[in-house]
Design an enzyme around this catalytic site. Structure first.
Site, PDB file in Angstrom:
ATOM      1  N   LYS A   1       0.841  -1.201   0.000  1.00 28.14           N
ATOM      2  CA  LYS A   1       0.000   0.000   0.000  1.00 28.14           C
ATOM      3  C   LYS A   1       0.874   1.248   0.000  1.00 28.14           C
ATOM      4  O   LYS A   1       0.664   2.154  -0.805  1.00 28.14           O
ATOM      5  CB  LYS A   1      -0.928  -0.002   1.218  1.00 28.14           C
ATOM      6  CG  LYS A   1      -1.849   1.198   1.257  1.00 28.14           C
ATOM      7  CD  LYS A   1      -2.814   1.190   2.413  1.00 28.14           C
ATOM      8  CE  LYS A   1      -3.614   2.507   2.405  1.00 28.14           C
ATOM      9  NZ  LYS A   1      -4.502   2.638   3.570  1.00 28.14           N
TER      10      LYS A   1
ATOM     11  N   GLU B   1      11.224  -4.358   3.427  1.00 30.36           N
ATOM     12  CA  GLU B   1      11.321  -5.781   3.060  1.00 30.36           C
ATOM     13  C   GLU B   1      10.800  -6.001   1.633  1.00 30.36           C
ATOM     14  O   GLU B   1      11.436  -6.681   0.828  1.00 30.36           O
ATOM     15  CB  GLU B   1      10.507  -6.649   4.032  1.00 30.36           C
ATOM     16  CG  GLU B   1      10.923  -6.581   5.488  1.00 30.36           C
ATOM     17  CD  GLU B   1      10.201  -5.484   6.267  1.00 30.36           C
ATOM     18  OE1 GLU B   1       9.813  -4.464   5.657  1.00 30.36           O
ATOM     19  OE2 GLU B   1      10.025  -5.661   7.483  1.00 30.36           O
TER      20      GLU B   1
ATOM     21  N   GLY C   1      -4.541  -1.719   5.344  1.00 29.44           N
ATOM     22  CA  GLY C   1      -3.821  -2.899   4.881  1.00 29.44           C
ATOM     23  C   GLY C   1      -4.468  -4.196   5.341  1.00 29.44           C
ATOM     24  O   GLY C   1      -4.764  -5.086   4.549  1.00 29.44           O
ATOM     25  N   ARG C   2      -4.750  -4.284   6.646  1.00 27.48           N
ATOM     26  CA  ARG C   2      -5.318  -5.526   7.184  1.00 27.48           C
ATOM     27  C   ARG C   2      -6.799  -5.701   6.846  1.00 27.48           C
ATOM     28  O   ARG C   2      -7.402  -6.699   7.209  1.00 27.48           O
ATOM     29  CB  ARG C   2      -5.077  -5.579   8.686  1.00 27.48           C
ATOM     30  CG  ARG C   2      -5.599  -4.382   9.459  1.00 27.48           C
ATOM     31  CD  ARG C   2      -5.046  -4.348  10.879  1.00 27.48           C
ATOM     32  NE  ARG C   2      -5.460  -3.135  11.602  1.00 27.48           N
ATOM     33  CZ  ARG C   2      -4.813  -1.977  11.507  1.00 27.48           C
ATOM     34  NH1 ARG C   2      -3.751  -1.866  10.733  1.00 27.48           N
ATOM     35  NH2 ARG C   2      -5.239  -0.910  12.178  1.00 27.48           N
TER      36      ARG C   2
ATOM     37  N   GLU D   1      -3.252  -5.650  15.454  1.00 27.04           N
ATOM     38  CA  GLU D   1      -2.827  -4.349  14.913  1.00 27.04           C
ATOM     39  C   GLU D   1      -3.982  -3.340  15.002  1.00 27.04           C
ATOM     40  O   GLU D   1      -3.759  -2.134  15.057  1.00 27.04           O
ATOM     41  CB  GLU D   1      -2.338  -4.476  13.476  1.00 27.04           C
ATOM     42  CG  GLU D   1      -1.553  -3.248  12.998  1.00 27.04           C
ATOM     43  CD  GLU D   1      -0.740  -3.504  11.739  1.00 27.04           C
ATOM     44  OE1 GLU D   1      -1.327  -3.478  10.639  1.00 27.04           O
ATOM     45  OE2 GLU D   1       0.482  -3.719  11.857  1.00 27.04           O
TER      46      GLU D   1
ATOM     47  N   HIS E   1      -1.760 -31.234  20.111  1.00 26.95           N
ATOM     48  CA  HIS E   1      -0.481 -31.882  20.469  1.00 26.95           C
ATOM     49  C   HIS E   1       0.595 -30.840  20.699  1.00 26.95           C
ATOM     50  O   HIS E   1       1.785 -31.120  20.576  1.00 26.95           O
ATOM     51  CB  HIS E   1      -0.073 -32.836  19.337  1.00 26.95           C
ATOM     52  CG  HIS E   1      -1.088 -33.905  19.074  1.00 26.95           C
ATOM     53  ND1 HIS E   1      -1.112 -35.100  19.760  1.00 26.95           N
ATOM     54  CD2 HIS E   1      -2.164 -33.924  18.235  1.00 26.95           C
ATOM     55  CE1 HIS E   1      -2.152 -35.810  19.337  1.00 26.95           C
ATOM     56  NE2 HIS E   1      -2.791 -35.126  18.404  1.00 26.95           N
TER      57      HIS E   1
ATOM     58  N   LYS F   1      10.545   1.128  12.010  1.00 23.89           N
ATOM     59  CA  LYS F   1      11.144   1.252  10.666  1.00 23.89           C
ATOM     60  C   LYS F   1      12.154   2.402  10.642  1.00 23.89           C
ATOM     61  O   LYS F   1      13.226   2.306  10.057  1.00 23.89           O
ATOM     62  CB  LYS F   1      10.052   1.514   9.627  1.00 23.89           C
ATOM     63  CG  LYS F   1       9.087   0.361   9.377  1.00 23.89           C
ATOM     64  CD  LYS F   1       8.019   0.775   8.339  1.00 23.89           C
ATOM     65  CE  LYS F   1       6.943  -0.279   8.187  1.00 23.89           C
ATOM     66  NZ  LYS F   1       5.861   0.132   7.256  1.00 23.89           N
TER      67      LYS F   1
HETATM   68  O1  F6P Z   1       2.658  -3.546   9.978  1.00 23.28           O
HETATM   69  C1  F6P Z   1       2.618  -2.245   9.540  1.00 23.28           C
HETATM   70  C2  F6P Z   1       2.017  -2.195   8.167  1.00 23.28           C
HETATM   71  O2  F6P Z   1       1.899  -0.878   7.766  1.00 23.28           O
HETATM   72  C3  F6P Z   1       0.669  -2.905   8.082  1.00 23.28           C
HETATM   73  O3  F6P Z   1      -0.397  -2.123   8.546  1.00 23.28           O
HETATM   74  C4  F6P Z   1       0.621  -3.188   6.611  1.00 23.28           C
HETATM   75  O4  F6P Z   1      -0.359  -4.161   6.287  1.00 23.28           O
HETATM   76  C5  F6P Z   1       2.057  -3.689   6.380  1.00 23.28           C
HETATM   77  O5  F6P Z   1       2.857  -2.876   7.234  1.00 23.28           O
HETATM   78  C6  F6P Z   1       2.528  -3.614   4.944  1.00 23.28           C
HETATM   79  O6  F6P Z   1       2.446  -2.291   4.513  1.00 23.28           O
HETATM   80  P1  F6P Z   1       2.493  -2.001   2.936  1.00 23.28           P
HETATM   81  O7  F6P Z   1       1.277  -2.690   2.337  1.00 23.28           O
HETATM   82  O8  F6P Z   1       2.418  -0.517   2.845  1.00 23.28           O
HETATM   83  O9  F6P Z   1       3.770  -2.572   2.401  1.00 23.28           O
END
Ligand code: F6P
Length: 504
Positions: free
Chosen positions: A182, A188, A240-241, A326, A357, A466
């Site tokens: 987003k 990463e 995002g979630r 979150e 288990h 970050k």
């Molecule tokens: O964990 C923080 C966060 O901003 C989440 O809310 C989001 O889903 C995730 O990192 C990935 O963010 P992006 O979709 O901007 O890469």
């Protein structure tokens, strides 16, 4: 007025003083119709909440609290697209995504891209890069719904994933990249994206034919060479979630097909309609949210366990962890004052038979009260009749064992019981029922958040980590130390800068 000053809160505190001495066996004896009284069915999901530590008075008092907390008004604001995300002054638009009457234009673009990709016999691997909501939802849903097929889908979230290394050894022209982010500045994801782009460029692979992106910031994707027509734009109001029903569902729609993806949306829409129209006393997300709040704020429970007994829901607990923790991991209210009560619980879970288990010992005989959500399917064509009966028998027997416990003459063999659980039974795991289940939990999170007066749609903490990471990377790259940093961090930077002395 603060939540804990409300008369409805005090009434629940008084009720708890009586309820804390009750046990589930006794409650079933007193009311033999509990199963009928405390179960609901909607959108092909049957919910049995009778094995919870509640009576009708509990439900009535919880609904009175919800009404005093203006839950109906908040639900209305959510569905009207008002700025319910107060700290970012944004709406939360996930319910609008599944309302066919005004789906975003980007869906049309997405369906067009899917039709094109489906015509490509050269594509054997889908590489979905993303993390958090750009990874957990799509991975969970593809695993749950995509039957075995020629197209292989690989979800890559972190750095150095051996699966990505293997893929970079394959034929690049057989791969199609979906960069899902987003913000398009998640380290990463961007590090992995640059790896794959370098691989494509080195092999003269056309980005126009092999590279797609999903983001709120198309210019950032274009700046990395991704063609504009291959970029699906995510609205700022889609968290995002909460984005699985948006164009973030590209990989899902690609893997299961456009019609099944629309079934997924239809299931979520059906649960939306139930949520916005059913009376609070017959409202599944409302009741499950209130029951959770009852354990969290009155029984003092700290965690909740998600135990799916369907291997297709293997990744559902991990998806819910982000959705719930979150959203509800907040301690400052919408009015900017600190809470004086507990909010979001710790969420964990595992495929149920594995969990039996692994950590069931603690659930049965530990000192923690951990409410459980069992999730199962009444029909599973993947299983033989014997296997399916075994699966269902385990859910019912475990739910019963948690409730009744076991009294023996040996203390260490005694199970205290009186441990609550809810059973959510899908008729069958399908795009429709999974969509309904996703919407059920999204709205359950919202219900609790409204009463706790917290904002479920922001996540201010995650950017700090970050930023610190960027600062430390700078020092590691330039072999510098910041004397203002704590001694531990300085010690590690020093150690890292002299790492050669420690190498064997
Ligand atoms: O964990 C923080 C966060 O901003 C989440 O809310 C989001 O889903 C995730 O990192 C990935 O963010 P992006 O979709 O901007 O890469």
């Amino acid at each position: 007025m603060s939540l804990t000053n409300l008369p409805q809160w005090h009434a629940l505190q008084k009720h708890y003083q009586w309820m804390r001495h009750q046990n589930l066996n006794g409650l079933f004896k007193t009311n033999p119709n509990r199963f009928q009284n405390f179960s609901l069915n909607h959108a092909d999901i049957f919910v049995d909440f009778s094995k919870n530590l509640i009576i009708q008075e509990t439900i009535d008092l919880l609904i009175a609290l919800a009404t005093a907390a203006k839950l109906p008004e908040a639900m209305d604001a959510l569905f009207k697209g008002e700025s319910v995300n107060t700290t970012e002054n944004l709406p939360a638009l996930h319910p609008k995504l599944r309302d066919k009457t005004n789906q975003p234009l980007a869906f049309k673009t997405m369906y067009g891209l899917i039709e094109q990709i489906k015509q490509r016999p050269d594509i054997k691997h889908i590489i979905h890069l993303g993390i958090g909501g750009s990874y957990l939802g799509p991975k969970m849903a593809v695993y749950a719904l995509a039957q075995a097929q020629t197209l292989q889908c690989h979800f890559i979230s972190h750095i150095g994933d051996p699966i990505l290394k293997e893929l970079l050894e394959t034929e690049p022209n057989h791969c199609l990249l979906i960069a899902a982010s987003k913000s398009f500045n998640t380290i990463e994801t961007i590090m992995n994206l640059k790896l794959v782009l370098a691989w494509f460029n080195k092999n003269k692979v056309s980005l126009a034919d092999h590279c797609f992106a999903i983001t709120q910031f198309p210019d950032k994707a274009k700046n990395l060479g991704i063609p504009e027509r291959n970029i699906l734009t995510l609205d700022a109001g889609i968290g995002g979630r909460y984005s699985l029903c948006s164009v973030m569902g590209l990989t899902l729609a690609l893997m299961i097909g456009i019609e099944p993806f629309n079934q997924f949306l239809a299931g979520a829409y059906a649960m939306d309609q139930h949520f916005i129209n059913a009376p609070l006393s017959k409202n599944i997300p409302v009741l499950l949210g209130l029951i959770n709040l009852w354990y969290r704020n009155f029984y003092g429970s700290h965690a909740t366990a998600i135990l799916p007994y369907h291997s297709g829901l293997k990744y559902f607990p991990a998806y819910l962890q982000q959705l719930i923790m979150e959203s509800q991991g907040k301690s400052i209210r919408i009015d900017r004052t600190p809470v004086d009560y507990a909010t979001g619980p710790i969420v964990f879970g595992e495929f149920g038979l594995n969990a039996q288990h692994s950590f069931y010992q603690l659930l049965h005989q530990g000192t923690e009260l951990i409410p459980i959500d069992f999730i199962m399917a009444l029909h599973n064509p993947q299983l033989s009749e014997e296997q399916q009966q075994f699966m269902i028998a385990n859910v019912l027997s475990q739910s019963r064992a948690f409730m009744t416990g076991k009294t023996t003459t040996c203390a260490h063999e005694t199970l205290p019981g009186n441990r609550p659980s809810t059973i959510l039974a899908l008729t069958q795991l399908s795009p429709f029922t999974l969509g309904a289940l996703v919407a059920l939990y999204e709205h359950k999170v919202f219900v609790e958040s409204v009463i706790w007066q917290i904002n479920p749609f922001d996540q201010w903490s995650v950017n700090y980590g970050k930023q610190l990471c960027r600062d430390l990377l700078h020092h590691m790259k330039h072999k510098t130390i910041d004397p203002n940093m704590d001694d531990s961090t300085q010690g590690w930077l020093t150690l890292f800068q002299n790492i050669n002395r420690f190498q064997r």
